[in-house]
Design an enzyme around this catalytic site. Structure first.
Site, PDB file in Angstrom:
ATOM      1  N   LYS A  35     -18.702   9.662 -12.087  1.00 18.97           N
ATOM      2  CA  LYS A  35     -18.515   9.547 -12.777  1.00 18.97           C
ATOM      3  C   LYS A  35     -16.969  10.018 -13.875  1.00 18.97           C
ATOM      4  O   LYS A  35     -16.315  10.896 -13.847  1.00 18.97           O
ATOM      5  CB  LYS A  35     -19.316  10.885 -13.578  1.00 18.97           C
ATOM      6  CG  LYS A  35     -19.255  11.872 -13.740  1.00 18.97           C
ATOM      7  CD  LYS A  35     -20.536  12.626 -13.531  1.00 18.97           C
ATOM      8  CE  LYS A  35     -20.410  14.269 -13.427  1.00 18.97           C
ATOM      9  NZ  LYS A  35     -21.469  14.802 -13.027  1.00 18.97           N
ATOM     10  N   ARG A 133     -32.001  21.566 -18.123  1.00 24.93           N
ATOM     11  CA  ARG A 133     -31.147  20.388 -19.023  1.00 24.93           C
ATOM     12  C   ARG A 133     -31.834  18.805 -19.260  1.00 24.93           C
ATOM     13  O   ARG A 133     -32.552  19.159 -20.108  1.00 24.93           O
ATOM     14  CB  ARG A 133     -29.936  20.482 -18.495  1.00 24.93           C
ATOM     15  CG  ARG A 133     -28.098  19.504 -19.096  1.00 24.93           C
ATOM     16  CD  ARG A 133     -27.319  19.810 -18.666  1.00 24.93           C
ATOM     17  NE  ARG A 133     -27.304  19.077 -17.607  1.00 24.93           N
ATOM     18  CZ  ARG A 133     -25.957  18.211 -16.315  1.00 24.93           C
ATOM     19  NH1 ARG A 133     -24.679  18.970 -16.651  1.00 24.93           N
ATOM     20  NH2 ARG A 133     -26.217  17.840 -15.749  1.00 24.93           N
ATOM     21  N   HIS A 165     -30.994  18.898 -10.119  1.00 23.80           N
ATOM     22  CA  HIS A 165     -30.379  19.026 -10.619  1.00 23.80           C
ATOM     23  C   HIS A 165     -30.026  21.283 -10.303  1.00 23.80           C
ATOM     24  O   HIS A 165     -30.540  21.514 -10.907  1.00 23.80           O
ATOM     25  CB  HIS A 165     -29.050  18.321 -11.649  1.00 23.80           C
ATOM     26  CG  HIS A 165     -27.985  18.806 -11.614  1.00 23.80           C
ATOM     27  ND1 HIS A 165     -26.837  18.402 -10.858  1.00 23.80           N
ATOM     28  CD2 HIS A 165     -26.448  19.700 -13.155  1.00 23.80           C
ATOM     29  CE1 HIS A 165     -25.481  18.388 -10.524  1.00 23.80           C
ATOM     30  NE2 HIS A 165     -25.937  19.011 -12.086  1.00 23.80           N
ATOM     31  N   ARG A 221     -25.447  14.334  -3.789  1.00 23.88           N
ATOM     32  CA  ARG A 221     -24.285  13.919  -4.579  1.00 23.88           C
ATOM     33  C   ARG A 221     -22.918  14.501  -5.183  1.00 23.88           C
ATOM     34  O   ARG A 221     -22.783  15.588  -6.226  1.00 23.88           O
ATOM     35  CB  ARG A 221     -24.955  14.019  -5.915  1.00 23.88           C
ATOM     36  CG  ARG A 221     -26.563  13.033  -5.770  1.00 23.88           C
ATOM     37  CD  ARG A 221     -27.354  13.047  -7.036  1.00 23.88           C
ATOM     38  NE  ARG A 221     -27.189  14.704  -7.655  1.00 23.88           N
ATOM     39  CZ  ARG A 221     -28.298  14.878  -7.967  1.00 23.88           C
ATOM     40  NH1 ARG A 221     -29.383  14.888  -7.212  1.00 23.88           N
ATOM     41  NH2 ARG A 221     -28.122  16.101  -8.269  1.00 23.88           N
ATOM     42  N   TYR A 264       7.499  24.362 -31.334  1.00 21.16           N
ATOM     43  CA  TYR A 264       6.846  24.989 -32.627  1.00 21.16           C
ATOM     44  C   TYR A 264       6.019  26.114 -32.308  1.00 21.16           C
ATOM     45  O   TYR A 264       5.818  26.940 -31.314  1.00 21.16           O
ATOM     46  CB  TYR A 264       5.104  24.644 -32.532  1.00 21.16           C
ATOM     47  CG  TYR A 264       5.410  22.433 -32.904  1.00 21.16           C
ATOM     48  CD1 TYR A 264       5.965  22.443 -34.048  1.00 21.16           C
ATOM     49  CD2 TYR A 264       5.082  21.543 -32.045  1.00 21.16           C
ATOM     50  CE1 TYR A 264       5.960  21.167 -33.726  1.00 21.16           C
ATOM     51  CE2 TYR A 264       5.414  20.139 -31.982  1.00 21.16           C
ATOM     52  CZ  TYR A 264       5.730  19.598 -33.081  1.00 21.16           C
ATOM     53  OH  TYR A 264       6.010  18.457 -33.740  1.00 21.16           O
ATOM     54  N   CYS A 311       3.366  20.914 -26.338  1.00 23.39           N
ATOM     55  CA  CYS A 311       3.229  19.657 -27.805  1.00 23.39           C
ATOM     56  C   CYS A 311       1.982  18.608 -26.917  1.00 23.39           C
ATOM     57  O   CYS A 311       1.821  18.534 -26.773  1.00 23.39           O
ATOM     58  CB  CYS A 311       4.818  19.260 -27.880  1.00 23.39           C
ATOM     59  SG  CYS A 311       5.252  20.241 -28.303  1.00 23.39           S
ATOM     60  N   MET A 312       2.201  17.394 -28.406  1.00 18.38           N
ATOM     61  CA  MET A 312       0.903  16.354 -28.202  1.00 18.38           C
ATOM     62  C   MET A 312       2.396  15.544 -27.032  1.00 18.38           C
ATOM     63  O   MET A 312       0.918  15.424 -25.947  1.00 18.38           O
ATOM     64  CB  MET A 312       0.252  15.716 -29.567  1.00 18.38           C
ATOM     65  CG  MET A 312       0.238  14.444 -28.713  1.00 18.38           C
ATOM     66  SD  MET A 312      -0.012  13.560 -30.513  1.00 18.38           S
ATOM     67  CE  MET A 312      -0.819  14.627 -31.560  1.00 18.38           C
ATOM     68  N   ASP A 313       2.878  15.509 -26.959  1.00 18.24           N
ATOM     69  CA  ASP A 313       3.867  14.234 -25.905  1.00 18.24           C
ATOM     70  C   ASP A 313       4.649  15.337 -24.680  1.00 18.24           C
ATOM     71  O   ASP A 313       4.796  14.763 -24.103  1.00 18.24           O
ATOM     72  CB  ASP A 313       4.503  13.400 -26.507  1.00 18.24           C
ATOM     73  CG  ASP A 313       3.837  12.785 -27.847  1.00 18.24           C
ATOM     74  OD1 ASP A 313       2.613  12.327 -27.859  1.00 18.24           O
ATOM     75  OD2 ASP A 313       3.852  12.748 -29.145  1.00 18.24           O
TER      76      ASP A 313
HETATM   77  C1  LIG Z   1     -21.308  15.487 -12.230  1.00 24.07           C
HETATM   78  C2  LIG Z   1     -23.404  15.245 -11.595  1.00 24.07           C
HETATM   79  C3  LIG Z   1     -22.925  15.701  -9.675  1.00 24.07           C
HETATM   80  C4  LIG Z   1     -21.797  16.111  -9.344  1.00 24.07           C
HETATM   81  O1  LIG Z   1     -21.499  17.893  -9.572  1.00 24.07           O
HETATM   82  P1  LIG Z   1     -20.284  18.183  -9.029  1.00 24.07           P
HETATM   83  O2  LIG Z   1     -20.183  19.855  -8.758  1.00 24.07           O
HETATM   84  O3  LIG Z   1     -18.806  17.988  -9.352  1.00 24.07           O
HETATM   85  O4  LIG Z   1     -19.929  17.953  -6.810  1.00 24.07           O
HETATM   86  C5  LIG Z   1     -24.645  15.684  -9.028  1.00 24.07           C
HETATM   87  N1  LIG Z   1     -24.797  15.144  -9.704  1.00 24.07           N
HETATM   88  C6  LIG Z   1     -25.318  15.412 -10.860  1.00 24.07           C
HETATM   89  C7  LIG Z   1     -26.569  14.685 -11.540  1.00 24.07           C
HETATM   90  C8  LIG Z   1     -24.047  14.990 -12.031  1.00 24.07           C
HETATM   91  O5  LIG Z   1     -24.361  14.850 -12.749  1.00 24.07           O
END
Ligand SMILES: *Cc1c(COP(=O)(O)O)cnc(C)c1O
Length: 374
Positions: A35, A133, A165, A221, A264, A311-313
Site C-alpha cells: 500500500k 478500528r 490486525h 502481512r 526563511y 523550504c518547499m523545494d
Molecule cells: C499496513 C498493514 C499491514 C502491515 O503493517 P506493518 O506494520 O507495516 O508490517 C498489515 N495489515 C494491514 C491490514 C495493514 O493495513
C-alpha cells in the site's frame, strides 16, 4: 544521476527481506503489503521484488491500488484491506481482487456487485479483536459471519479469509497481543462452527510476523519489514536491509561571511566564513519541515545538519571549509553503511516512525532501481 534528487530502491534488498520474514514465519505464507506506493518504494516494482523473494500474496489498502497491480499485469492473489462505499466493486470482482469485509453494508454492496459481475466475490471477514478500528466485534461479528455464509450459499460471495490486525505488536509482551490472539481464535472458531471454510486466517503485521510465532496462522502481512526497516527498533534490525537511499545533487555551493542568516526566518547563522550548499529537495518532496536545524545528511563524507528552515523545494547545509561543488551528491538517508543517517534515525530525531519518513517521499522525487527489476 541528472535529476535534482532521486530515491534509489534496492529491489534485491526487498526480495531478501521477504526471505528473512519467510524464515521467521515458518510455514505461513507471506502477503507483501505494498500500500501507499509500497511505503514510497514504488508499487509495481516493489511488488515484483517481493514476489521474486517468495511472497505469494499482495496486499494494499485501497481498491485503486489493487487495480493498478492488475493493470501492471500482476495476477497473483491480491487483497484490498480498506472498504469504503461506492468503490468499483464489480470491476474488483471481475478482476479477481480479494476484498476485506468488516460490516454488513459492505457485504451487501459487494454481493450485489458480484451478482452483476456474474461470479462470486472473494471476501475476507475482518474481525475487530481489540484495536477498535475496522472490523466487526461481538454480535456484529456473528451477524456478519451469518450473512456472509448466506451470501456464499447463494453463490454471490466466497468466504476465503478471516483476518484481524494488531494494535500493539510492536510492544513486545503487551497484554493486548495475547488478548487479540485469543479473541481472533474464538471468532474464527465461531465462524468455522457456523460453516465457514477459510483458506487463510491472518493476523500479523511485520512486528507480529517477526516476534509472535503463535500469531502466524496461515498467512502473515508484513509491510515495513519488506522495506528493511525494523518494526521494533529497540530490538534491532532482525537482519533486514533498508531498501531506500534518498540522494540529491547540490544545486549550488557558495562561500558566505560569518553571521549570515540562512533561509526563511534566518533561524540559522553562520558561525564563521563558510561554504553553504543548497540541496534541491524540500517539504514539497516529503522532507519534514520539523527537520529544520535538526536532521543530518551526508555531504562530502561528513554528517551535516540542515541549516535553517526546510523550504518547499530546497534546504541549505553548512559545509565549513569542505570543497563541495554544484552537482556533488548528498545522501539524505539510506542503509547507513556509508555513514549516512537511516530513515530510522530521522524518525527518532523527529519523534515519529520510519514508516512516515519513507512513505511521505513525494512524486517529484523519481524512484530509481539501480540493481534493475527482479
Ligand atoms: C499496513 C498493514 C499491514 C502491515 O503493517 P506493518 O506494520 O507495516 O508490517 C498489515 N495489515 C494491514 C491490514 C495493514 O493495513
Amino acid at each position: 544521476m541528472n535529476v535534482p534528487a532521486e530515491a534509489r530502491v534496492d529491489l534485491g534488498a526487498i526480495a531478501d527481506n521477504v526471505g528473512v520474514l519467510r524464515e521467521r514465519a515458518r510455514g505461513a505464507e507471506v502477503l507483501a503489503m505494498v500500500k501507499a506506493e509500497a511505503y514510497g518504494h514504488g508499487l509495481v516494482e516493489a511488488a515484483g521484488a517481493a514476489l521474486a523473494g517468495g511472497a505469494t500474496w499482495l496486499g494494499v489498502a485501497k481498491l485503486a491500488e489493487a487495480l493498478r497491480l492488475r493493470d501492471a499485469g500482476l495476477t497473483v492473489r491480491t487483497l484490498s484491506c480498506l472498504g469504503v462505499p461506492g468503490e468499483p466493486y464489480e470491476e474488483a470482482v471481475a478482476r479477481d481482487i480479494d476484498l476485506t469485509v468488516g460490516a454488513l453494508w459492505l457485504l451487501d454492496e459487494i454481493a450485489e456487485a458480484a451478482e452483476r459481475a456474474g461470479r462470486p466475490a472473494r471476501v475476507h471477514l475482518k474481525a475487530d479483536t481489540g484495536m477498535t478500528r475496522g472490523g466487526a466485534r461481538g454480535r456484529d461479528w456473528e451477524e456478519l459471519v451469518d450473512a456472509a455464509l448466506k451470501a456464499e450459499a447463494s453463490g454471490r460471495v466466497s468466504v476465503v479469509g478471516a483476518m484481524s490486525h494488531f494494535a500493539c505488536a510492536d510492544e513486545p509482551g503487551h497484554p493486548s497481543i495475547a488478548a487479540q490472539i485469543g479473541a481472533f481464535t474464538a471468532m474464527v472458531e465461531y465462524a468455522e462452527k457456523a460453516g465457514a471454510r477459510f483458506e487463510v486466517r491472518h493476523l500479523s503485521n511485520s512486528a507480529g510476523a517477526l516476534t509472535v510465532p503463535e500469531a502466524r496462522f496461515d498467512l502473515v502481512r508484513p509491510g515495513i519489514a519488506l522495506y528493511g526497516l525494523s518494526p521494533i527498533p529497540a530490538l534491532g534490525t532482525f537482519g533486514l536491509r533498508p531498501a531506500m537511499t534518498l540522494a540529491a545533487h547540490a544545486a549550488l555551493v557558495k562561500r558566505v561571511p560569518a553571521d549570515s542568516g540562512v533561509s526563511y526566518g534566518l533561524t540559522y547563522r553562520t558561525a564563521r566564513e563558510t561554504n553553504l550548499a543548497v540541496v534541491p529537495v524540500g517539504y514539497g518532496d516529503g522532507i519534514p519541515r520539523h527537520g529544520s536545524n535538526l536532521l543530518e545528511v551526508l555531504a562530502g563524507g561528513r554528517r551535516r545538519t540542515i541549516a535553517g528552515r526546510v523550504c518547499m523545494d530546497q534546504f541549505v547545509i553548512d559545509l565549513g571549509d569542505d570543497p563541495l561543488a554544484a552537482g556533488d551528491e548528498i545522501i539524505l538517508f539510506g542503509p547507513g553503511d556509508r555513514g549516512e543517517p537511516t530513515a530510522q534515525e530521522w524518525a527518532d530525531a523527529l519523534g515519529t516512525i520510519s514508516y512516515e519518513i519513507v512513505t511521505r517521499i513525494g512524486v517529484r522525487v523519481p524512484r530509481a532501481y539501480p540493481g534493475g527489476a527482479r
